[in-house]
Write a protein that holds these residues in place. Structure first.
Motif, PDB file in Angstrom:
ATOM      1  N   THR A  66       0.838  -1.197   0.000  1.00  0.00           N
ATOM      2  CA  THR A  66       0.000   0.000   0.000  1.00  0.00           C
ATOM      3  C   THR A  66       0.870   1.243   0.000  1.00  0.00           C
ATOM      4  O   THR A  66       2.027   1.209   0.410  1.00  0.00           O
ATOM      5  CB  THR A  66      -0.956   0.011   1.215  1.00  0.00           C
ATOM      6  N   THR A  69      -1.631   8.098  -1.485  1.00  0.00           N
ATOM      7  CA  THR A  69      -1.944   8.724  -2.773  1.00  0.00           C
ATOM      8  C   THR A  69      -2.543  10.116  -2.615  1.00  0.00           C
ATOM      9  O   THR A  69      -2.851  10.771  -3.609  1.00  0.00           O
ATOM     10  CB  THR A  69      -2.909   7.844  -3.574  1.00  0.00           C
ATOM     11  N   ARG A  98       4.743   8.729  -9.599  1.00  0.00           N
ATOM     12  CA  ARG A  98       4.700   7.675  -8.581  1.00  0.00           C
ATOM     13  C   ARG A  98       6.094   7.457  -7.999  1.00  0.00           C
ATOM     14  O   ARG A  98       6.250   7.376  -6.771  1.00  0.00           O
ATOM     15  CB  ARG A  98       4.156   6.382  -9.196  1.00  0.00           C
ATOM     16  N   THR A 119      -3.817   3.656  -1.330  1.00  0.00           N
ATOM     17  CA  THR A 119      -4.212   2.686  -2.345  1.00  0.00           C
ATOM     18  C   THR A 119      -3.557   1.350  -2.017  1.00  0.00           C
ATOM     19  O   THR A 119      -2.362   1.306  -1.689  1.00  0.00           O
ATOM     20  CB  THR A 119      -3.791   3.153  -3.751  1.00  0.00           C
ATOM     21  N   SER A 121      -2.421  -2.349  -3.287  1.00  0.00           N
ATOM     22  CA  SER A 121      -2.101  -3.189  -4.434  1.00  0.00           C
ATOM     23  C   SER A 121      -2.230  -4.651  -4.026  1.00  0.00           C
ATOM     24  O   SER A 121      -1.605  -5.087  -3.049  1.00  0.00           O
ATOM     25  CB  SER A 121      -0.674  -2.902  -4.919  1.00  0.00           C
ATOM     26  N   HIS A 123      -1.856  -8.489  -5.421  1.00  0.00           N
ATOM     27  CA  HIS A 123      -1.343  -9.391  -6.461  1.00  0.00           C
ATOM     28  C   HIS A 123      -1.751 -10.818  -6.103  1.00  0.00           C
ATOM     29  O   HIS A 123      -1.404 -11.325  -5.028  1.00  0.00           O
ATOM     30  CB  HIS A 123       0.184  -9.291  -6.562  1.00  0.00           C
ATOM     31  N   THR A 165      -7.736   3.322 -10.420  1.00  0.00           N
ATOM     32  CA  THR A 165      -7.325   2.218  -9.563  1.00  0.00           C
ATOM     33  C   THR A 165      -8.148   0.963  -9.799  1.00  0.00           C
ATOM     34  O   THR A 165      -7.712  -0.129  -9.482  1.00  0.00           O
ATOM     35  CB  THR A 165      -7.453   2.624  -8.090  1.00  0.00           C
ATOM     36  N   THR A 166      -9.357   1.105 -10.340  1.00  0.00           N
ATOM     37  CA  THR A 166     -10.185  -0.065 -10.617  1.00  0.00           C
ATOM     38  C   THR A 166     -10.896   0.142 -11.946  1.00  0.00           C
ATOM     39  O   THR A 166     -10.992   1.258 -12.448  1.00  0.00           O
ATOM     40  CB  THR A 166     -11.236  -0.294  -9.513  1.00  0.00           C
ATOM     41  N   THR A 189      -2.829  -8.317 -10.899  1.00  0.00           N
ATOM     42  CA  THR A 189      -2.690  -7.307  -9.849  1.00  0.00           C
ATOM     43  C   THR A 189      -3.766  -6.240 -10.035  1.00  0.00           C
ATOM     44  O   THR A 189      -4.033  -5.812 -11.155  1.00  0.00           O
ATOM     45  CB  THR A 189      -1.307  -6.646  -9.891  1.00  0.00           C
ATOM     46  N   GLU A 191      -5.364  -2.501  -8.103  1.00  0.00           N
ATOM     47  CA  GLU A 191      -5.192  -1.474  -7.081  1.00  0.00           C
ATOM     48  C   GLU A 191      -6.563  -1.010  -6.612  1.00  0.00           C
ATOM     49  O   GLU A 191      -7.426  -0.670  -7.428  1.00  0.00           O
ATOM     50  CB  GLU A 191      -4.373  -0.300  -7.614  1.00  0.00           C
TER      51      GLU A 191
END
Length: 285
Positions: A66, A69, A98, A119, A121, A123, A165-166, A189, A191
């Motif tokens: 994470t 953001t 980033r 945010t 992440s 995986h 993010t989605t 993956t 986010e």
């Protein structure tokens, strides 16, 4: 009589070696404590095949990370940071916002605002469903900044816009979108926005001031709830700074990394009534 003696002698010759062998075995067993050692490798049973060690994957189903953001009242990342770091700027290999944010935090940058936004992440190591994602702040310690750490300025990155993010379809209802599980395949993956839950005894998710903290993340994987304690890489998270006060606006450094690297510098403002216009200049780097 001779015949009986011969039979007796023959019996002694046959039985005596067996008795001697039995005695030796007993003597050796006594020296070992009288315990019989089981064969460490029993014969294989064709009905129960032998599974080699490590063949069953007992590790986590997901890898989690994470990052900050933004903050509740600042949708873009702005950092409170020492002036010399802001003026020098990031090294050449930092070529997007980033990486810029990661570089700034490694060099003492503190997100400006109130209540950080994160945010998550996720995986997937196998096919699975993810849902019910939330987090709670676990404070590590209060950070006290002194004048020797500064002087402090604002630092920001101005390249592009944040990636979504989605993924969602047109017409999705917001409530349904939040409740719908994310279906991930092995190696995928995603986010996800991370909701901070406030403790039961306060309405604030994070204490006021600059605080080092970790995140206790709750996540449902295939309907089973898990908790993970996450850090900001190898260090705790740190938030939140404040540089704007009544009658004062700190100097601001806005870096643009592409297509050509440049710096927009805005001098600090001090005033007693209405704030004066910004005094900014562009510096090519």
């Amino acid at each position: 009589m001779n015949t009986g003696r011969r039979r007796t002698a023959l019996l002694v010759v046959l039985v005596l070696p067996a008795l001697l062998a039995f005695g030796v075995v007993r003597l050796l067993g006594t020296r070992d404590g009288g315990k019989q050692q089981a064969d460490p490798t029993p014969p294989a049973n064709p009905s129960y095949p032998v599974v080699p060690p490590g063949a069953v994957d007992s590790g986590p189903a997901v890898d989690l990370a994470t990052r900050i953001t933004g903050t509740r009242d600042n949708t873009e990342l702005t950092f409170e940071i020492a002036r010399d770091v802001a003026e020098a700027g990031p090294p050449p290999q930092v070529d997007d916002c980033r990486r810029f944010a990661e570089w700034a935090q490694r060099n003492g940058g503190i997100a400006v605002g109130f209540e950080p936004v994160h945010t998550l992440s996720v995986h997937a190591r196998r096919n699975l469903d993810v849902n019910g994602v939330s987090a709670r702040v676990v404070p590590v310690g209060e950070v006290r900044l002194t004048e020797q750490d500064g002087p402090f300025v604002e630092l920001a990155c101005r390249d592009g816009t944040p990636a979504p993010t989605t993924t969602r379809r047109d017409g999705d209802d917001d409530e349904e979108f939040v409740d719908r599980p994310n279906v991930l395949t092995a190696g995928q993956t995603v986010e996800l926005p991370l909701l901070l839950e406030a403790p039961h005894d306060t309405d604030e998710a994070l204490p006021h001031g600059v605080v080092d903290y970790q995140l206790k993340v709750s996540i449902d994987i295939d309907g089973v709830s898990e908790e993970h304690l996450l850090r900001n890489g190898s260090a705790p998270f740190r938030c939140c700074g404040r540089l704007t006060y009544m009658g004062f606006q700190a100097a601001r450094y806005e870096w643009r990394l592409s297509p050509a690297r440049s710096l927009r510098y805005c001098a600090e403002l001090r005033y007693t009534t209405e704030p004066p216009p910004e005094r900014c200049e562009i510096r090519q780097r």
